[in-house]
Enzyme design. Structure first.
Site, short mmCIF file in Angstrom:
data_model
loop_
_atom_site.label_atom_id
_atom_site.label_comp_id
_atom_site.label_asym_id
_atom_site.label_seq_id
_atom_site.Cartn_x
_atom_site.Cartn_y
_atom_site.Cartn_z
CG HIS A 167 -5.93 2.13 5.04
ND1 HIS A 167 -5.54 3.08 5.94
CD2 HIS A 167 -4.90 1.25 4.95
CE1 HIS A 167 -4.31 2.80 6.37
NE2 HIS A 167 -3.91 1.69 5.78
CD GLU A 170 -3.77 -2.26 7.29
OE1 GLU A 170 -2.66 -2.54 6.85
OE2 GLU A 170 -4.34 -1.19 7.04
N GLY A 214 2.68 -1.03 4.42
CA GLY A 214 2.72 0.39 4.06
C GLY A 214 4.16 0.84 3.86
N GLY A 215 4.73 1.45 4.90
CA GLY A 215 6.05 2.07 4.80
C GLY A 215 7.11 1.20 4.13
CB SER A 250 4.73 -1.66 12.30
OG SER A 250 4.34 -0.31 12.52
N GLY A 287 2.11 2.49 10.84
CA GLY A 287 3.08 3.58 10.70
C GLY A 287 3.77 3.94 12.01
CD GLU A 325 -3.04 5.74 6.55
OE1 GLU A 325 -3.01 5.75 5.31
OE2 GLU A 325 -2.11 5.28 7.25
CG ASN A 376 -1.70 1.24 1.42
OD1 ASN A 376 -1.78 2.07 0.51
ND2 ASN A 376 -2.28 1.42 2.60
CD1 TRP A 377 3.64 0.85 -2.54
CD2 TRP A 377 3.74 1.74 -4.60
NE1 TRP A 377 4.38 0.00 -3.32
CE2 TRP A 377 4.46 0.51 -4.59
CE3 TRP A 377 3.68 2.47 -5.78
CZ2 TRP A 377 5.10 0.02 -5.74
CZ3 TRP A 377 4.30 1.98 -6.92
CH2 TRP A 377 5.01 0.77 -6.89
CE LYS A 378 -0.21 3.44 4.71
NZ LYS A 378 -0.18 3.60 6.15
#
Ligand code: PGA
Length: 250
Positions: A96, A168, A233-234, A212, A174, A98, A10-12
């Protein structure tokens, strides 16, 4: 689990088209065919076409990060399921945290979006997760199972067979503070149990862990019996890290 693991990046809101192409090429170059088939890349909408071209013929698949539930119309700024299909997507992330926290996504909109995705042959990756306060108060199961049941309500067994669920925990996203493998496993078992209560093949729905996930904790997460992959993600923004996570699947 049916269909093998899924390792989803997930490159956001990172990676403009030129950067996205470069990252996708880097990821694909390092994956053998077996691993490539486990990987789904979810760039921002504007970069979908660049990634679609970069992954062509590799086995890596494409996902989007959001969609609108209508097919078309006067909805400035929105993107629909038929558009995502035309851009080459097989998957779309829905709900998600976010989007729930920052953009007003509710269980109701998540349900509409999941249905729209399914109606067009896209596999929705439905995200569920509790906040830290909800966990501290002992409400984890109620929250995540409630989010899941609201999203799947009324779906046919054939539709459910297309779903992907991502657990999640909001406090792990994150933050560098992943759920322990045991914490994640406990929730995954509950989610699979809830699906199995409703659908004969409910346990076959892949449930991914997200929050994470890094190269050094992926293996322990993947060893859990009810964890079918990861939503990353990150660490998916760095080709080497993401490849190490994908390669951690034994
Ligand atoms: P993270 O994000 O891996 O950076 O914690 C996961 C996600 O939000 O899907």
């Amino acid at each position: 689990m049916a269909g093998g693991p899924l390792i989803v990046g997930n490159w956001k809101m990172f990676c403009a088209p030129s950067q996205a192409r470069e990252l996708a090429v880097g990821v694909c170059a390092a994956l053998d065919e077996r691993l490539a088939r486990t990987v789904v890349l979810c760039p921002p909408h504007v970069s979908l076409t660049a990634v679609s071209e970069a992954i062509k013929g590799t086995g890596v698949r494409l996902g989007a990060q959001n969609l609108h539930w209508e097919d078309e119309g006067a909805y400035t700024g929105e993107i629909s399921a038929p558009m995502l299909c035309d851009a080459g997507c097989d998957f779309v992330i829905v709900g998600h945290s976010e989007r729930r926290q920052l953009f007003g996504e509710t269980n109701d909109t998540v349900s509409k979006k999941a249905r729209a995705a399914l109606a067009h042959g896209l596999r929705p990756i439905i995200c569920v997760g509790e906040t830290e306060a909800e966990r501290d108060e002992g409400h984890t199961e109620r929250v995540v199972v409630g989010q899941l049941l609201s999203a799947v309500q009324g779906l046919t067994p054939d539709q459910v067979a297309q779903l992907v669920v991502a657990y999640e925990p909001v406090w792990a996203i994150g933050t560098g503070r992943a759920a322990t493998p045991a914490q994640a496993q406990e929730v995954h078992a509950r989610l699979k149990g809830a699906l199995a209560d409703l659908y004969e093949r409910g346990r076959d729905v892949p449930v991914l862990y997200g929050g994470s996930v890094k190269p050094d904790n992926a293996r322990a997460v993947f060893e859990q019996p009810d964890i079918d992959g990861a939503l990353v993600g990150g660490a998916s923004l760095d080709a080497a890290s993401f490849i190490r996570i994908a390669a951690s699947w034994a």
